[in-house]
Design an enzyme around this catalytic site. Structure first.
Site, PDB file in Angstrom:
ATOM      1  N   ASP A   1      -6.458  -4.141  -6.606  1.00 23.74           N
ATOM      2  CA  ASP A   1      -7.650  -3.440  -6.473  1.00 23.74           C
ATOM      3  C   ASP A   1      -7.131  -1.773  -6.630  1.00 23.74           C
ATOM      4  OD1 ASP A   1     -10.020  -2.135  -6.073  1.00 23.74           O
ATOM      5  OD2 ASP A   1     -10.094  -3.054  -3.866  1.00 23.74           O
TER       6      ASP A   1
ATOM      7  N   CYS B   1     -12.930  -0.355 -10.033  1.00 23.46           N
ATOM      8  CA  CYS B   1     -13.948   0.437  -9.975  1.00 23.46           C
ATOM      9  C   CYS B   1     -14.125   1.402 -11.238  1.00 23.46           C
ATOM     10  CB  CYS B   1     -13.799   1.464  -8.746  1.00 23.46           C
ATOM     11  SG  CYS B   1     -12.393   2.564  -8.810  1.00 23.46           S
TER      12      CYS B   1
ATOM     13  N   GLU C   1       0.832  -1.213  -0.139  1.00 23.10           N
ATOM     14  CA  GLU C   1       0.103  -0.035   0.049  1.00 23.10           C
ATOM     15  C   GLU C   1       1.043   1.162  -0.040  1.00 23.10           C
ATOM     16  OE1 GLU C   1      -3.301   1.045  -0.535  1.00 23.10           O
ATOM     17  OE2 GLU C   1      -2.677   2.988   0.025  1.00 23.10           O
TER      18      GLU C   1
HETATM   19  C1  LIG Z   1      -9.546   1.383  -4.492  1.00 24.56           C
HETATM   20  S1  LIG Z   1      -8.440   1.309  -3.044  1.00 24.56           S
HETATM   21  C2  LIG Z   1      -8.416  -0.365  -2.630  1.00 24.56           C
HETATM   22  C3  LIG Z   1      -7.944  -0.485  -1.144  1.00 24.56           C
HETATM   23  C4  LIG Z   1      -8.538  -1.912  -0.618  1.00 24.56           C
HETATM   24  N1  LIG Z   1      -8.109  -3.176  -1.454  1.00 24.56           N
HETATM   25  C5  LIG Z   1      -9.843  -2.007  -0.108  1.00 24.56           C
HETATM   26  O1  LIG Z   1     -10.835  -2.596  -0.886  1.00 24.56           O
HETATM   27  O2  LIG Z   1     -10.203  -1.433   0.824  1.00 24.56           O
HETATM   28  C6  LIG Z   1      -6.722   1.635  -3.826  1.00 24.56           C
HETATM   29  C7  LIG Z   1      -5.680   1.680  -2.941  1.00 24.56           C
HETATM   30  O3  LIG Z   1      -4.462   1.688  -3.740  1.00 24.56           O
HETATM   31  C8  LIG Z   1      -3.441   2.774  -2.976  1.00 24.56           C
HETATM   32  N2  LIG Z   1      -2.651   2.788  -4.032  1.00 24.56           N
HETATM   33  C9  LIG Z   1      -2.812   3.902  -5.020  1.00 24.56           C
HETATM   34  N3  LIG Z   1      -1.762   3.725  -5.864  1.00 24.56           N
HETATM   35  C10 LIG Z   1      -0.724   2.978  -5.441  1.00 24.56           C
HETATM   36  C11 LIG Z   1       0.341   2.389  -5.919  1.00 24.56           C
HETATM   37  N4  LIG Z   1       0.897   2.712  -7.053  1.00 24.56           N
HETATM   38  N5  LIG Z   1       0.952   1.261  -5.128  1.00 24.56           N
HETATM   39  C12 LIG Z   1       0.338   0.639  -4.133  1.00 24.56           C
HETATM   40  N6  LIG Z   1      -1.030   1.295  -3.704  1.00 24.56           N
HETATM   41  C13 LIG Z   1      -1.544   2.259  -4.249  1.00 24.56           C
HETATM   42  C14 LIG Z   1      -4.592   3.839  -2.480  1.00 24.56           C
HETATM   43  O4  LIG Z   1      -3.964   4.388  -1.776  1.00 24.56           O
HETATM   44  C15 LIG Z   1      -5.650   2.996  -1.949  1.00 24.56           C
HETATM   45  O5  LIG Z   1      -5.514   2.602  -0.647  1.00 24.56           O
END
Ligand SMILES: C[S@@+](CC[C@H](N)C(=O)[O-])C[C@H]1O[C@@H](n2cnc3c(N)ncnc32)[C@H](O)[C@@H]1O
Length: 465
Positions: free
Chosen positions: A390, A417, A344
């Site tokens: 995700d 999404c 994350e």
């Molecule tokens: C749609 S959310 C999904 C979070 C989790 N799977 C949930 O369902 O609660 C996407 C997540 O990816 C993180 N994120 C965004 N860009 C990222 C990256 N390049 N690498 C890792 N995490 C990332 C965001 O901070 C966010 O917490």
């Protein structure tokens, strides 16, 4: 402004509009249904497409229903209240299928099972704006579609009862006065719709921020945490975190960390992700802990040590949860896999993820703070059985996808999404040795055009267990 014209759309498209043709031009208009005759007028033209707004429905569809909310049509939050929930789901299923085909050249002719819950009061989160509407004094509400014109709102039927009660109070004159220097109020209710974390963004000095936060904690029923984002940074008052329970797991949530907003479908979504690995095409008797499913090189460089145990000390299957947030999928995955590595990038969410990981006995979870790209670049040899991704709306960037196909997990689950970016990313994965095994739709956002889906993939020509 051009003169009104008659419009009879052929289908609904991603974004909430209906699409049709008039005098050889493509026309998009909101709140008109396929098969209806409507009078519309052009509001703008973009890349040769006419964007129109409905003036009146001349011949309604038999599907058309009365919208529940008085703000529908002005507020930018909902697009489909004039359509029964079952028809919304049917439309979204076809939109998902068509978006994959059109943007990703991904043809999926198999059924798309739909998961859904109650169509109202389903949101555990709200992002309210504070500002001046075109007429009248400062107010609290939502923006109009595709604009930053504020519509004052005192009730919203897709928000949970607790959030509606708070909205009604915050909408009152004394509270609008108290929030006068604010820009945004974010509300997040817990799974019981009892406690609420409130995040305020605005121009306050430290003393004003503190006074306002205490007023919220004392006077707003259910509010247990207040985060104020102001000139001098972020400060949190009251309880430092909210706890949200899903499927027997308690997740710590801090202000600004991402969390899913569809309170009725959360456990279904988690169950589908965690259970997806035992889809019908996996050999009977499959168990991730079985010795013959042990992954090869599970040992990782020592610098990926968390606590006292380094990755790879335990045997058995490895799952990687990229874009893990606070660990919604990570924790239940640890019931099925010997090791789960959760990645994350957002610092606050990563801190919550690490704390939540520590609640799972057996030290099975390694929480990695960083980007998916950096993780895959450094640990390409991790050899996971399963990768769950995700990503945010923007999808997975091309460089990360390239690393992922080199890692070549035996199962890949993509929670999306955004159908357009899912289409793009599936297009890439299907060109690089993966096969689409299944596609589910989660109607996490009834009344709106948003589409959540779960794609299940595996390598072409994989050996089955
Ligand atoms: C749609 S959310 C999904 C979070 C989790 N799977 C949930 O369902 O609660 C996407 C997540 O990816 C993180 N994120 C965004 N860009 C990222 C990256 N390049 N690498 C890792 N995490 C990332 C965001 O901070 C966010 O917490």
């Amino acid at each position: 402004m051009s003169s009104p014209f008659e419009f009879s759309p052929v289908k609904l498209v991603y974004g909430g509009d209906a699409l049709g043709f008039q005098a050889g031009r493509t026309v998009l208009a909101p709140r008109v249904l396929p098969g209806e005759r409507a009078e519309v007028e052009e509001v703008r033209r973009q890349k040769g497409v006419v964007h129109a707004r409905p003036l009146r429905i001349l011949e309604p569809s038999r599907e058309r229903i009365e919208p529940l909310c008085g703000y529908f049509g002005r507020c930018g939050g909902c697009q489909y209240q004039h359509l029964p929930h079952s028809a919304q789901i049917a439309a979204k299923t076809e939109i998902l299928r068509e978006t994959l085909r059109r943007l990703g050249k991904v043809t999926w002719n198999e059924p798309i099972p739909a998961h859904f819950g109650p169509a109202w009061n389903y949101r555990n989160q709200a992002q309210l704006k504070i500002g001046k509407p075109s007429e009248g004094p400062s107010a609290l509400g939502f923006f109009e579609a595709e604009s930053n014109r504020l519509i004052p709102i005192d009730t919203c039927p897709i928000l949970s009862p607790r959030l509606n009660a708070l909205l009604a109070v915050l909408h009152s004159e004394p509270w609008i006065g108290a929030l006068a220097n604010g820009r945004e109020v974010e509300l997040l209710a817990d799974d019981r719709d009892a406690k609420v974390m409130l995040a305020l963004t605005g121009n306050w000095d430290a003393q004003e921020a503190e006074t306002l936060a205490h007023k919220c904690l004392v006077e707003l029923a259910g509010v247990s945490t207040v985060a104020v984002m102001h000139d001098v940074g972020l400060r949190v008052f009251g309880e430092p975190h909210l706890t949200y329970e899903v499927g027997g797991f308690a997740y710590r949530l801090s202000p600004t960390a991402f969390f899913q907003s569809a309170r009725f479908l959360l456990s279904d979504l988690v169950a589908a992700v965690v259970a997806a690995d035992v889809a019908a095409d996996v050999a009977p008797g499959f168990s991730p802990a079985r010795a013959d499913l042990k992954v090869g090189a599970t040992s990782l460089p020592a610098d990926l040590k968390v606590g006292s145990t380094s990755l790879g000390e335990e045997s058995g299957g490895v799952a990687i949860d990229l874009y893990a947030g606070v660990g919604l999928f990570t924790l239940p995955l640890a019931r099925r896999f010997q090791q789960v590595i959760a990645v994350e990038a957002h610092p606050q969410a990563a801190a919550d993820l690490a704390a939540n990981a520590r609640t799972v006995p057996g030290n099975r979870i390694r929480a990695v703070a960083g980007t998916a790209f950096d993780f895959l670049r450094r640990y390409a040899q991790v050899n996971p059985y399963l990768v769950v991704m995700d990503p945010p709306r923007a999808g997975v960037d091309a460089a990360t996808l390239k690393l992922l196909v080199d890692v070549r997990p035996k199962r890949l689950l993509y929670v999306s999404c955004s159908p357009p970016t899912l289409a793009r990313d599936l297009g890439f994965l299907l060109k690089h040795g993966y096969h689409l095994d299944g596609l589910d739709l989660f109607d996490c956002f009834p009344q709106t055009y948003h589409i959540e889906s779960l794609a299940r993939l595996s390598p072409i020509g994989r050996e089955r267990a």
